[in-house]
Design a protein around this motif. Structure first.
Motif, PDB file in Angstrom:
ATOM      1  N   VAL A 184       9.811  -1.741   2.684  1.00 31.28           N
ATOM      2  CA  VAL A 184       9.587  -3.128   2.276  1.00 31.28           C
ATOM      3  C   VAL A 184       9.655  -3.206   0.756  1.00 31.28           C
ATOM      4  O   VAL A 184       8.964  -2.450   0.067  1.00 31.28           O
ATOM      5  CB  VAL A 184       8.210  -3.637   2.757  1.00 31.28           C
ATOM      6  N   MET A 185      10.497  -4.104   0.239  1.00 28.38           N
ATOM      7  CA  MET A 185      10.513  -4.383  -1.187  1.00 28.38           C
ATOM      8  C   MET A 185       9.457  -5.442  -1.442  1.00 28.38           C
ATOM      9  O   MET A 185       9.617  -6.601  -1.058  1.00 28.38           O
ATOM     10  CB  MET A 185      11.888  -4.882  -1.646  1.00 28.38           C
ATOM     11  N   GLY A 186       8.336  -5.048  -2.052  1.00 27.55           N
ATOM     12  CA  GLY A 186       7.200  -5.948  -2.231  1.00 27.55           C
ATOM     13  C   GLY A 186       7.561  -7.205  -2.990  1.00 27.55           C
ATOM     14  O   GLY A 186       8.282  -7.164  -3.994  1.00 27.55           O
ATOM     15  N   ASP A 187       7.069  -8.338  -2.520  1.00 24.71           N
ATOM     16  CA  ASP A 187       7.371  -9.643  -3.098  1.00 24.71           C
ATOM     17  C   ASP A 187       6.279 -10.031  -4.088  1.00 24.71           C
ATOM     18  O   ASP A 187       5.096 -10.083  -3.745  1.00 24.71           O
ATOM     19  CB  ASP A 187       7.457 -10.688  -1.976  1.00 24.71           C
ATOM     20  N   ASP A 188       6.689 -10.344  -5.333  1.00 22.15           N
ATOM     21  CA  ASP A 188       5.723 -10.714  -6.368  1.00 22.15           C
ATOM     22  C   ASP A 188       4.977 -11.999  -6.030  1.00 22.15           C
ATOM     23  O   ASP A 188       3.883 -12.247  -6.555  1.00 22.15           O
ATOM     24  CB  ASP A 188       6.427 -10.893  -7.719  1.00 22.15           C
ATOM     25  N   ASP A 189       5.568 -12.836  -5.189  1.00 21.82           N
ATOM     26  CA  ASP A 189       4.970 -14.138  -4.886  1.00 21.82           C
ATOM     27  C   ASP A 189       4.036 -14.113  -3.685  1.00 21.82           C
ATOM     28  O   ASP A 189       3.385 -15.114  -3.384  1.00 21.82           O
ATOM     29  CB  ASP A 189       6.077 -15.181  -4.632  1.00 21.82           C
ATOM     30  N   LYS A 190       3.969 -12.997  -2.988  1.00 10.74           N
ATOM     31  CA  LYS A 190       3.140 -12.932  -1.785  1.00 10.74           C
ATOM     32  C   LYS A 190       1.785 -12.281  -2.087  1.00 10.74           C
ATOM     33  O   LYS A 190       1.667 -11.388  -2.921  1.00 10.74           O
ATOM     34  CB  LYS A 190       3.846 -12.141  -0.680  1.00 10.74           C
ATOM     35  N   VAL A 191       0.767 -12.727  -1.381  1.00 15.30           N
ATOM     36  CA  VAL A 191      -0.557 -12.111  -1.439  1.00 15.30           C
ATOM     37  C   VAL A 191      -0.701 -11.091  -0.314  1.00 15.30           C
ATOM     38  O   VAL A 191      -1.291 -10.025  -0.486  1.00 15.30           O
ATOM     39  CB  VAL A 191      -1.667 -13.176  -1.343  1.00 15.30           C
ATOM     40  N   THR A 192      -0.130 -11.424   0.840  1.00 18.01           N
ATOM     41  CA  THR A 192      -0.179 -10.531   1.995  1.00 18.01           C
ATOM     42  C   THR A 192       1.011 -10.814   2.896  1.00 18.01           C
ATOM     43  O   THR A 192       1.563 -11.922   2.877  1.00 18.01           O
ATOM     44  CB  THR A 192      -1.503 -10.725   2.780  1.00 18.01           C
ATOM     45  N   GLU A 193       1.439  -9.838   3.663  1.00 25.09           N
ATOM     46  CA  GLU A 193       2.435 -10.040   4.705  1.00 25.09           C
ATOM     47  C   GLU A 193       2.210  -9.001   5.795  1.00 25.09           C
ATOM     48  O   GLU A 193       1.772  -7.881   5.530  1.00 25.09           O
ATOM     49  CB  GLU A 193       3.876 -10.012   4.181  1.00 25.09           C
ATOM     50  N   SER A 194       2.498  -9.413   7.040  1.00 25.74           N
ATOM     51  CA  SER A 194       2.262  -8.558   8.195  1.00 25.74           C
ATOM     52  C   SER A 194       3.533  -8.363   8.999  1.00 25.74           C
ATOM     53  O   SER A 194       4.425  -9.237   8.995  1.00 25.74           O
ATOM     54  CB  SER A 194       1.168  -9.162   9.091  1.00 25.74           C
ATOM     55  N   PHE A 195       3.603  -7.237   9.689  1.00 24.48           N
ATOM     56  CA  PHE A 195       4.791  -6.861  10.438  1.00 24.48           C
ATOM     57  C   PHE A 195       4.380  -6.316  11.801  1.00 24.48           C
ATOM     58  O   PHE A 195       3.277  -5.779  11.965  1.00 24.48           O
ATOM     59  CB  PHE A 195       5.590  -5.796   9.682  1.00 24.48           C
ATOM     60  N   ARG A 196       5.290  -6.418  12.762  1.00 23.55           N
ATOM     61  CA  ARG A 196       5.067  -5.843  14.092  1.00 23.55           C
ATOM     62  C   ARG A 196       6.174  -4.853  14.409  1.00 23.55           C
ATOM     63  O   ARG A 196       7.367  -5.171  14.309  1.00 23.55           O
ATOM     64  CB  ARG A 196       5.015  -6.929  15.163  1.00 23.55           C
ATOM     65  N   CYS A 197       5.773  -3.651  14.782  1.00 23.80           N
ATOM     66  CA  CYS A 197       6.707  -2.621  15.233  1.00 23.80           C
ATOM     67  C   CYS A 197       6.686  -2.601  16.754  1.00 23.80           C
ATOM     68  O   CYS A 197       5.609  -2.553  17.360  1.00 23.80           O
ATOM     69  CB  CYS A 197       6.306  -1.258  14.667  1.00 23.80           C
ATOM     70  N   THR A 198       7.867  -2.610  17.362  1.00 19.94           N
ATOM     71  CA  THR A 198       7.986  -2.546  18.820  1.00 19.94           C
ATOM     72  C   THR A 198       8.863  -1.359  19.190  1.00 19.94           C
ATOM     73  O   THR A 198       9.965  -1.195  18.663  1.00 19.94           O
ATOM     74  CB  THR A 198       8.616  -3.836  19.388  1.00 19.94           C
TER      75      THR A 198
END
Length: 258
Positions: free
Chosen positions: A222-236
């Motif tokens: 993940v290339m971290g986004d300067d504008d985000k505070v948090t982000e979540s992902f789901r692995c299947t």
């Protein structure tokens, strides 16, 4: 963008020295550390039952976690090697969970299981470990497991996907490259896919997004986004026998908050 970053990382990793490794350890967002968040628990089950043991670890940087059975190594999960190879990188703290599936408990698979962990910044020959006993409950009925259920079977039975190690959460600086782990087992080998979770937990396709890249081992860069505070992902992880899922969350903090 992310592909070019990965190419430079791999080139650096091939020539990385011990001095560079310790330089990385000295530039962490959090002080280099490793401690168990949870440890495996003793289990008493009926012969022939399936058991899942787990341990989770807070670490900076991410840890290598191995499982031992009666002092013999049975699994070894490598850490996030790509991100650990970055020069001058500020790595945050991670919470990683490792799980061990024992598909059939009998006299051959009952006994002591140990979860061990070490990080690139752990002094040599030092590691964390925690053990649990898997025991067979007294009963008049005895089930026998076939040879294909053993850990070292050359011909394992068909099985549903099982995510054996994954990143639960990360505390990170924005703008960097972050490696989320998702290591899956099963027979046949499961296919791993990733989605970003929207505000209503809807699945958002990131297959061709320039900020995300799935690695061959199932992990996600993940290339971290300067504008985000948090982000979540789901692995299947999915094969014809079923699927397994886990979620990972990244929390971004700026340098002024540390």
């Amino acid at each position: 963008m992310l592909i070019l970053v990965c190419a430079s990382i791999l080139g650096f990793a091939s020539a990385k020295s011990l001095e560079a490794r310790w330089a990385t350890c000295g530039s962490l967002v959090e002080v280099a550390s490793a401690e168990f968040e949870s440890v495996p628990q003793d289990e008493m089950v009926v012969s022939g039952s399936e058991v899942v043991l787990s341990c989770s670890l807070y670490a900076s940087p991410q840890a290598t976690i191995s499982w031992f059975f009666r002092d013999q190594r049975i699994t070894n999960h490598a850490p996030a090697m790509v991100e650990n190879s970055l020069p001058n990188r500020k790595l945050g703290q991670s919470l990683v969970e490792s799980r061990l599936r024992i598909p059939c408990v009998d006299v051959h698979t009952a006994g002591e299981y140990t979860c061990t962990a070490t990080t690139p910044c752990t002094p040599p020959n030092l590691f964390l470990s925690a053990s649990a006993q898997v025991m067979i409950a007294p009963t008049n009925k005895v089930s026998r497991c076939n040879a294909s259920s053993s850990f070292d079977s050359p011909n394992p039975s068909p099985s549903s996907p099982f995510i054996s190690q994954f990143t639960v959460s990360r505390l990170e600086m924005p703008g960097g490259v972050i490696q989320l782990m998702c290591r899956a087992q099963g027979n046949p080998q499961p296919e791993v896919t990733w989605h970003r979770l929207g505000e209503a937990e809807e699945l958002i396709d990131i297959t061709n997004h320039h900020s995300y890249m799935k690695l061959s081992n199932g992990d996600l860069l993940v290339m971290g986004d300067d504008d985000k505070v948090t982000e979540s992902f789901r692995c299947t992880a999915k094969n014809q026998h079923g699927e397994d899922t886990t979620d990972s969350t990244i929390i971004y903090v700026n340098a002024d908050e540390n």
